[in-house]
Design a protein around this motif. Structure first.
Motif, PDB file in Angstrom:
ATOM      1  N   PRO A 190      31.316  41.410  39.611  1.00  0.00           N
ATOM      2  CA  PRO A 190      32.463  40.439  38.941  1.00  0.00           C
ATOM      3  C   PRO A 190      31.830  39.513  38.140  1.00  0.00           C
ATOM      4  O   PRO A 190      30.792  38.563  38.431  1.00  0.00           O
ATOM      5  N   TYR A 191      32.806  38.951  37.477  1.00  0.00           N
ATOM      6  CA  TYR A 191      32.321  37.435  36.446  1.00  0.00           C
ATOM      7  C   TYR A 191      32.476  36.215  37.571  1.00  0.00           C
ATOM      8  O   TYR A 191      33.288  36.311  38.537  1.00  0.00           O
ATOM      9  N   SER A 192      31.418  35.624  37.386  1.00  0.00           N
ATOM     10  CA  SER A 192      31.172  34.310  38.144  1.00  0.00           C
ATOM     11  C   SER A 192      32.381  33.410  37.646  1.00  0.00           C
ATOM     12  O   SER A 192      32.867  33.584  36.439  1.00  0.00           O
ATOM     13  N   ILE A 193      32.468  32.249  38.364  1.00  0.00           N
ATOM     14  CA  ILE A 193      33.457  31.168  38.023  1.00  0.00           C
ATOM     15  C   ILE A 193      33.145  30.726  36.456  1.00  0.00           C
ATOM     16  O   ILE A 193      33.909  30.542  35.594  1.00  0.00           O
ATOM     17  N   GLY A 194      31.661  30.524  36.333  1.00  0.00           N
ATOM     18  CA  GLY A 194      31.130  29.810  35.151  1.00  0.00           C
ATOM     19  C   GLY A 194      31.711  30.883  33.929  1.00  0.00           C
ATOM     20  O   GLY A 194      31.805  30.274  32.860  1.00  0.00           O
ATOM     21  N   GLU A 195      31.396  32.119  33.995  1.00  0.00           N
ATOM     22  CA  GLU A 195      31.711  32.951  32.945  1.00  0.00           C
ATOM     23  C   GLU A 195      33.185  33.086  32.834  1.00  0.00           C
ATOM     24  O   GLU A 195      33.515  33.349  31.366  1.00  0.00           O
ATOM     25  N   LEU A 196      33.927  33.133  33.674  1.00  0.00           N
ATOM     26  CA  LEU A 196      35.516  33.176  33.478  1.00  0.00           C
ATOM     27  C   LEU A 196      35.889  31.670  32.827  1.00  0.00           C
ATOM     28  O   LEU A 196      36.584  31.912  31.917  1.00  0.00           O
ATOM     29  N   GLU A 197      35.457  30.700  33.378  1.00  0.00           N
ATOM     30  CA  GLU A 197      35.635  29.446  32.480  1.00  0.00           C
ATOM     31  C   GLU A 197      35.214  29.475  31.088  1.00  0.00           C
ATOM     32  O   GLU A 197      36.002  29.114  30.352  1.00  0.00           O
ATOM     33  N   GLU A 198      34.146  29.860  30.812  1.00  0.00           N
ATOM     34  CA  GLU A 198      33.729  30.182  29.507  1.00  0.00           C
ATOM     35  C   GLU A 198      34.581  31.051  28.639  1.00  0.00           C
ATOM     36  O   GLU A 198      34.805  30.739  27.426  1.00  0.00           O
ATOM     37  N   GLN A 199      35.078  32.076  29.242  1.00  0.00           N
ATOM     38  CA  GLN A 199      36.153  33.019  28.431  1.00  0.00           C
ATOM     39  C   GLN A 199      37.489  32.424  28.313  1.00  0.00           C
ATOM     40  O   GLN A 199      37.828  32.321  27.198  1.00  0.00           O
ATOM     41  N   VAL A 200      37.893  31.429  29.229  1.00  0.00           N
ATOM     42  CA  VAL A 200      39.350  30.733  28.847  1.00  0.00           C
ATOM     43  C   VAL A 200      38.948  29.790  27.932  1.00  0.00           C
ATOM     44  O   VAL A 200      39.796  29.635  26.865  1.00  0.00           O
ATOM     45  N   GLN A 201      37.801  28.997  27.951  1.00  0.00           N
ATOM     46  CA  GLN A 201      37.389  27.978  26.977  1.00  0.00           C
ATOM     47  C   GLN A 201      37.321  28.834  25.393  1.00  0.00           C
ATOM     48  O   GLN A 201      37.775  27.936  24.515  1.00  0.00           O
TER      49      GLN A 201
END
Length: 272
Positions: free
Chosen positions: A40-51
């Motif tokens: 699963p995506y890490s928090i950092g990866e999910l944050e990057e996708q939102v940004q």
């Protein structure tokens, strides 16, 4: 003439809670692609996708978009005003903080929808308006419900709308406070300007003291989980949310400003 509204919202939870929240933001915008053949995506990866989504579809400087909060929205945000940060607190918990400006009043049901969609993670908001008489203060999203907290309403307004008058010459700061004070007198507020300035400092210093040892706080939170003491755990999570909402990391700046303004206020009052 349009009225400006400001809001700050903070969600506090464990890693899995924040992962769900960030995933919900992406899903609400139709921008989530589930990972295949990988963890699963890490928090950092999910944050990057939102940004990235905000960069491609929002205004300059946006790091999230209001449309990501809920699929059915009552509110909105001004382009370029939307900011989101994800931080791992020293306790081991995470804080996701949002801030934005709007020409419409804060809409709690939009954020309640996000609260429900991501598993009822604790969320706390501060909201205020240019119009001092409009709704202001704290809103709590917890256990699938939303409620107002009527404490620190004037403190919230002075912080969100005026940044405690930081950066203003003392005479300009006093004039702003005098206008606020006249409204408080007309509306028969229990406290006056001086009381509000002192209360702001007391609130900030209290939060700083309560959260001074994040590691110890994390140990206490872990113990609450082991004992299933969810009421006390909630209090710790709420403390973390408030710590970020009121930007206690800038305690020295805020208190220096408030002390300077209080001195100028007292000098003018005594001179009169």
């Amino acid at each position: 003439m349009s009225t400006l509204y400001k809001a700050r919202v903070c969600a506090v939870g464990r890693e899995e809670d924040v992962s769900r929240l960030l995933t919900c933001l992406l899903m609400n915008a139709g921008a989530y692609d589930a990972p295949e053949d990988r963890p699963p995506y890490s928090i950092g990866e999910l944050e990057e996708q939102v940004q990235r989504y905000a960069f491609e579809n929002g205004g300059q400087g946006d790091t999230f978009m209001y449309e990501m909060v809920s699929t059915m929205q009552w509110g909105d945000a001004e382009d370029g005003s939307c900011r989101m940060t994800v931080e791992r607190h020293g306790s081991g918990y995470y804080a996701v903080c949002f801030s934005y400006d709007s020409l419409h009043a804060f809409q709690p049901h939009d954020w309640l929808n996000l609260h429900l969609a991501c598993g009822r993670v604790l969320m706390v908001a501060l909201r205020a308006s240019e119009d001092f008489l409009m709704d202001k203060g704290e809103v709590i999203f917890s256990g699938g419900d939303v409620r107002d907290n009527w404490d620190a309403m004037t403190e919230c307004w002075l912080y969100l709308m005026e940044q405690y008058t930081c950066g203003l010459p003392p005479e300009d700061a006093v004039e702003k406070l005098r206008r606020m004070g006249r409204i408080m007198e007309e509306e028969e507020y229990d406290a006056g300007v001086r009381d509000t300035l002192l209360s702001c400092m007391h609130l900030l210093r209290g939060l700083a003291e309560a959260g001074a040892d994040p590691e110890k706080l994390g140990q206490a939170m872990h113990l609450c989980l082991e004992r299933r003491d969810y009421a006390r755990l909630w209090q710790f999570e709420y403390l973390i949310a408030q710590w970020y909402l009121w930007e206690v990391q800038h305690l020295c700046k805020w208190t220096a400003c408030l002390e300077s303004v209080l001195k100028a206020w007292d000098e003018e009052e005594n001179a009169g």
